[in-house]
Design an enzyme around this catalytic site. Structure first.
Site, mmCIF file in Angstrom:
data_model
loop_
_atom_site.group_PDB
_atom_site.id
_atom_site.type_symbol
_atom_site.label_atom_id
_atom_site.label_comp_id
_atom_site.label_asym_id
_atom_site.label_seq_id
_atom_site.Cartn_x
_atom_site.Cartn_y
_atom_site.Cartn_z
ATOM 1 N N LYS A 42 -1.541 -0.414 4.194
ATOM 2 C CA LYS A 42 -0.333 -0.067 4.919
ATOM 3 C C LYS A 42 0.896 -0.226 4.047
ATOM 4 C CE LYS A 42 -2.608 -2.500 8.624
ATOM 5 N NZ LYS A 42 -2.735 -3.867 9.160
ATOM 6 N N GLY A 43 0.697 -0.911 2.906
ATOM 7 C CA GLY A 43 1.837 -1.308 2.085
ATOM 8 C C GLY A 43 2.738 -0.182 1.604
ATOM 9 N N GLU A 98 1.225 4.245 -3.991
ATOM 10 C CA GLU A 98 0.896 2.836 -3.787
ATOM 11 C C GLU A 98 2.158 1.981 -3.736
ATOM 12 O OE1 GLU A 98 -0.746 0.499 -2.865
ATOM 13 O OE2 GLU A 98 -2.670 0.182 -3.838
ATOM 14 N N ASP A 99 2.040 0.831 -3.109
ATOM 15 C CA ASP A 99 3.175 -0.094 -3.078
ATOM 16 C C ASP A 99 3.299 -0.860 -4.395
ATOM 17 O OD1 ASP A 99 0.807 -1.493 -2.609
ATOM 18 O OD2 ASP A 99 1.587 -2.649 -0.918
ATOM 19 N N ASP A 102 -1.114 -4.066 -9.347
ATOM 20 C CA ASP A 102 -1.202 -5.473 -9.740
ATOM 21 C C ASP A 102 -2.355 -5.626 -10.736
ATOM 22 O OD1 ASP A 102 -0.709 -8.249 -9.589
ATOM 23 O OD2 ASP A 102 -2.058 -8.505 -7.900
ATOM 24 N N LYS A 130 3.267 -4.584 -11.655
ATOM 25 C CA LYS A 130 3.186 -5.979 -12.111
ATOM 26 C C LYS A 130 2.268 -6.009 -13.325
ATOM 27 C CE LYS A 130 2.993 -9.218 -8.585
ATOM 28 N NZ LYS A 130 2.190 -10.072 -7.645
ATOM 29 N N ASP A 158 3.546 -6.880 2.231
ATOM 30 C CA ASP A 158 3.396 -7.990 3.182
ATOM 31 C C ASP A 158 2.918 -9.259 2.520
ATOM 32 O OD1 ASP A 158 0.688 -6.932 2.646
ATOM 33 O OD2 ASP A 158 0.072 -8.354 4.198
ATOM 34 N N ARG A 164 6.908 -6.811 6.125
ATOM 35 C CA ARG A 164 6.922 -5.405 5.697
ATOM 36 C C ARG A 164 8.238 -4.719 6.049
ATOM 37 N NH1 ARG A 164 1.611 -4.076 4.224
ATOM 38 N NH2 ARG A 164 -0.047 -4.999 5.465
HETATM 39 P P1 IMP Z 1 -4.639 -4.666 -7.243
HETATM 40 O O1 IMP Z 1 -5.974 -4.102 -6.904
HETATM 41 O O2 IMP Z 1 -4.737 -6.076 -7.721
HETATM 42 O O3 IMP Z 1 -3.813 -3.814 -8.159
HETATM 43 O O4 IMP Z 1 -3.905 -4.877 -5.857
HETATM 44 C C1 IMP Z 1 -3.144 -3.932 -5.283
HETATM 45 C C2 IMP Z 1 -2.820 -4.327 -3.857
HETATM 46 O O5 IMP Z 1 -2.654 -5.738 -3.701
HETATM 47 C C3 IMP Z 1 -1.492 -3.749 -3.479
HETATM 48 O O6 IMP Z 1 -1.645 -2.466 -2.943
HETATM 49 C C4 IMP Z 1 -0.953 -4.747 -2.489
HETATM 50 O O7 IMP Z 1 -1.383 -4.416 -1.190
HETATM 51 C C5 IMP Z 1 -1.549 -6.061 -2.900
HETATM 52 N N1 IMP Z 1 -0.601 -6.880 -3.694
HETATM 53 C C6 IMP Z 1 -0.676 -7.187 -5.005
HETATM 54 N N2 IMP Z 1 0.360 -7.934 -5.400
HETATM 55 C C7 IMP Z 1 1.146 -8.093 -4.317
HETATM 56 C C8 IMP Z 1 2.409 -8.767 -4.086
HETATM 57 O O8 IMP Z 1 3.041 -9.372 -4.966
HETATM 58 N N3 IMP Z 1 2.879 -8.691 -2.809
HETATM 59 C C9 IMP Z 1 2.239 -8.037 -1.802
HETATM 60 N N4 IMP Z 1 1.074 -7.394 -1.980
HETATM 61 C C10 IMP Z 1 0.526 -7.429 -3.217
HETATM 62 MG MG MG Z 2 -1.580 -2.000 -0.823
#
Ligand code: IMP
Ligand code: MG
Length: 179
Positions: A42-43, A98-99, A102, A130, A158, A164
């Protein structure tokens, strides 16, 4: 809610102007293509809603939902598809919205998954990047802002499904998840 924010990183105005700029860039890049925006719920809903209105060429939209996190602040590494794309993807130039990028595990999984469904091309637009935490070999094609290695919330992002609706992006006060 505001009291749980340690620091505001990007204001409503800063976000609006950056999203507009990225939207114009996407409009130019996809002028002769068959653009479909795929929002990862939902982000990314707020970013999606603003970004699609900043793009002035024809496009279609769809939504996916994945889970990789539970309610914690660190990734579990496992990606599960909770809601899939409705349409056949052949002939579409997908832009995943995407939001935050990470570890990259979610997007690297999604990119592979969607390319197996016949998309013509797949690129990534993320609100936040990030970089320090990247594990998967993946890069955003469009990114609005780089963020430090802190847990951020607002403008769709979130913590435990809350925050959010904050209109800006801020760092969550660690006291919220350390207690
Ligand atoms: P990844 O697979 O580690 O790149 O994670 C991506 C998802 O993790 C994002 O779409 C977010 O929903 C969540 N996420 C990662 N870091 C944060 C943060 O600092 N705040 C909120 N959600 C995060
Ligand atoms: Mg997300």
């Amino acid at each position: 809610m505001q009291n749980d924010v340690k620091e505001i990183l990007f204001s409503e105005e800063e976000i609006a102007s950056k999203v507009k700029e990225i939207g114009q860039q996407i409009s130019r890049d996809y002028k002769d293509k068959n653009l479909m925006l795929v929002s990862v719920l939902k982000g990314s809903v707020i970013f999606m809603a603003d970004l699609m209105r900043a793009i002035d060429i024809p496009l279609t939209i769809d939504f996916m939902a994945v889970s990789s996190y539970g309610s914690g602040v660190k990734t579990t590494g496992a990606v599960k598809i909770l809601k899939d794309i409705d349409k056949d993807l052949s002939g579409f130039d997908l832009l995943i919205v995407e939001d935050i990028l990470d570890s990259g595990i979610t997007l690297s999984y999604l990119t592979k998954y969607l390319s197996n469904k016949g998309a013509k091309s797949i690129r990534i637009a993320t609100l936040l990047n990030k970089e320090d935490r990247r594990q998967a070999d993946i890069k955003a094609d469009y990114s609005c802002f780089d963020v430090p290695d802190e847990f951020v919330i607002g403008y769709g992002l979130d913590y435990d499904q809350k925050y959010r609706n904050l209109p800006y992006v801020g760092i969550l006060d660690p006291k919220i998840y350390e207690k």
